[in-house]
Design a protein around this motif. Structure first.
Motif, PDB file in Angstrom:
ATOM      1  N   ARG A  94       5.903   0.486  -2.193  1.00  0.00           N
ATOM      2  CA  ARG A  94       4.960   0.130  -3.259  1.00  0.00           C
ATOM      3  C   ARG A  94       5.733  -0.550  -4.380  1.00  0.00           C
ATOM      4  O   ARG A  94       6.786  -0.084  -4.802  1.00  0.00           O
ATOM      5  N   HIS A 119       2.900  -2.793  -0.859  1.00  0.00           N
ATOM      6  CA  HIS A 119       1.680  -2.346  -1.518  1.00  0.00           C
ATOM      7  C   HIS A 119       1.775  -2.679  -3.006  1.00  0.00           C
ATOM      8  O   HIS A 119       2.326  -1.894  -3.789  1.00  0.00           O
ATOM      9  N   THR A 121       0.760  -2.965  -6.850  1.00  0.00           N
ATOM     10  CA  THR A 121      -0.086  -2.207  -7.762  1.00  0.00           C
ATOM     11  C   THR A 121       0.116  -2.753  -9.174  1.00  0.00           C
ATOM     12  O   THR A 121       1.235  -2.732  -9.692  1.00  0.00           O
ATOM     13  N   SER A 149      -5.500  -2.023  -5.839  1.00  0.00           N
ATOM     14  CA  SER A 149      -4.704  -1.042  -6.568  1.00  0.00           C
ATOM     15  C   SER A 149      -4.329  -1.516  -7.971  1.00  0.00           C
ATOM     16  O   SER A 149      -3.456  -2.361  -8.143  1.00  0.00           O
TER      17      SER A 149
END
Length: 161
Positions: A94, A119, A121, A149
């Protein structure tokens, strides 16, 4: 979702952009808790025609206003591919993204991170938008639509270290 390893990507927090002092302070505090990379937009008209097409350009010698473990110079909206490769080499899953132009440069970074299997965010409270929307609301809405996200406050951020 549980993330094994996170890193922070600070996008274009540099003198050419009007970055609020409080935001710089808060990003700096977070950069001391996470592995951090930063991008710095530098002007080279031969690479990206900001002046010719937009009548504006970032500084040719700007540096990051926040500390980072690695700094990557970029020309244009996208982060350099070696920045994404570096994050992947660390085993990061992430990437927390914050910085300047949530609706353009941060969003471009999000697409590259997503396409690389990471990922992304967005940390909205640590981001500002372009002159079109300084609140970063537009960027957060686009980010949520494309990547799902967005964190809106430090309270939502969970750090293991």
């Amino acid at each position: 979702m549980i993330f094994r390893k996170q890193a922070l990507l600070v996008v274009d927090v540099q003198p050419s952009f009007a970055v609020p002092e409080g935001m710089i302070r808060d990003i700096t505090a977070l950069s001391r808790r996470l592995y951090t990379i930063a991008t710095v937009e530098r002007h080279d008209e031969a690479i990206t025609p900001f002046e010719r097409q937009l009548g504006w350009h970032p500084g040719a010698d700007d540096d990051s206003l926040v500390p980072a473990d690695r700094i990557f110079i970029k020309h244009g909206y996208l982060p350099p591919a070696d920045a994404i490769d570096h994050l992947k080499s660390l085993g990061v899953d992430r990437v927390l993204v914050c910085g300047v132009q949530a609706d353009t440069c941060c969003l471009a970074a999000g697409f590259m991170l997503f396409d690389a299997g990471l990922h992304p965010t967005l940390l909205k409270w640590l981001s500002i938008g372009s002159s079109l929307d300084r609140s970063a609301d537009l960027g957060a809405n686009l980010w949520r639509h494309h990547f799902g996200s967005v964190l809106y406050s430090a309270d939502a951020l969970r750090l293991d270290r």
